[in-house]
Design a protein around this motif. Structure first.
Motif, PDB file in Angstrom:
ATOM      1  N   ARG A  12      31.648  -7.697  41.471  1.00  0.00           N
ATOM      2  CA  ARG A  12      32.283  -8.001  42.752  1.00  0.00           C
ATOM      3  C   ARG A  12      31.240  -8.475  43.765  1.00  0.00           C
ATOM      4  N   THR A  13      30.075  -7.817  43.797  1.00  0.00           N
ATOM      5  CA  THR A  13      29.008  -8.220  44.713  1.00  0.00           C
ATOM      6  C   THR A  13      28.506  -9.621  44.381  1.00  0.00           C
ATOM      7  N   ALA A  15      30.149 -12.012  42.876  1.00  0.00           N
ATOM      8  CA  ALA A  15      31.195 -12.973  43.230  1.00  0.00           C
ATOM      9  C   ALA A  15      31.222 -13.206  44.732  1.00  0.00           C
ATOM     10  N   TRP A  16      31.036 -12.148  45.512  1.00  0.00           N
ATOM     11  CA  TRP A  16      31.028 -12.264  46.966  1.00  0.00           C
ATOM     12  C   TRP A  16      29.849 -13.127  47.428  1.00  0.00           C
ATOM     13  N   ARG A  17      28.686 -12.900  46.834  1.00  0.00           N
ATOM     14  CA  ARG A  17      27.503 -13.696  47.201  1.00  0.00           C
ATOM     15  C   ARG A  17      27.696 -15.157  46.815  1.00  0.00           C
ATOM     16  N   THR A  18      28.264 -15.403  45.640  1.00  0.00           N
ATOM     17  CA  THR A  18      28.497 -16.769  45.193  1.00  0.00           C
ATOM     18  C   THR A  18      29.473 -17.480  46.113  1.00  0.00           C
ATOM     19  N   GLU A  19      30.519 -16.776  46.534  1.00  0.00           N
ATOM     20  CA  GLU A  19      31.497 -17.361  47.444  1.00  0.00           C
ATOM     21  C   GLU A  19      30.844 -17.709  48.783  1.00  0.00           C
ATOM     22  N   GLY A  20      29.998 -16.833  49.280  1.00  0.00           N
ATOM     23  CA  GLY A  20      29.298 -17.102  50.532  1.00  0.00           C
ATOM     24  C   GLY A  20      28.353 -18.286  50.407  1.00  0.00           C
ATOM     25  N   ARG A  22      28.650 -20.809  48.343  1.00  0.00           N
ATOM     26  CA  ARG A  22      29.464 -22.033  48.274  1.00  0.00           C
ATOM     27  C   ARG A  22      29.965 -22.429  49.657  1.00  0.00           C
ATOM     28  N   PHE A  23      30.394 -21.457  50.436  1.00  0.00           N
ATOM     29  CA  PHE A  23      30.879 -21.736  51.784  1.00  0.00           C
ATOM     30  C   PHE A  23      29.768 -22.347  52.637  1.00  0.00           C
ATOM     31  N   ASN A  24      28.585 -21.759  52.586  1.00  0.00           N
ATOM     32  CA  ASN A  24      27.456 -22.269  53.373  1.00  0.00           C
ATOM     33  C   ASN A  24      27.016 -23.647  52.892  1.00  0.00           C
TER      34      ASN A  24
END
Length: 53
Positions: A12-13, A15-20, A22-24
């Motif tokens: 989960r951590t 995935a959260w970092r990867t999502e952040g 990608r957003f940045n």
């Protein structure tokens, strides 16, 4: 059971970092594209030039 819980928390951590990330990255690309378009339509002028873009 604890190892499964730890694995899921780490997943989960990650995935959260990867999502952040990608957003940045998307924000950086949009900003770079905007500045490239702006600089293309309005080339840099010298400071003594009184005519704006």
């Amino acid at each position: 059971m604890t190892s499964i819980t730890n694995f899921l928390e780490e997943l989960r951590t990650a995935a959260w970092r990867t999502e952040g990330a990608r957003f940045n990255a998307a924000r950086r690309l949009k900003r770079r594209d905007w500045f490239a378009t702006f600089s293309h339509c309005c080339p840099a002028k010298s400071r003594t030039d009184s005519i704006g873009c």
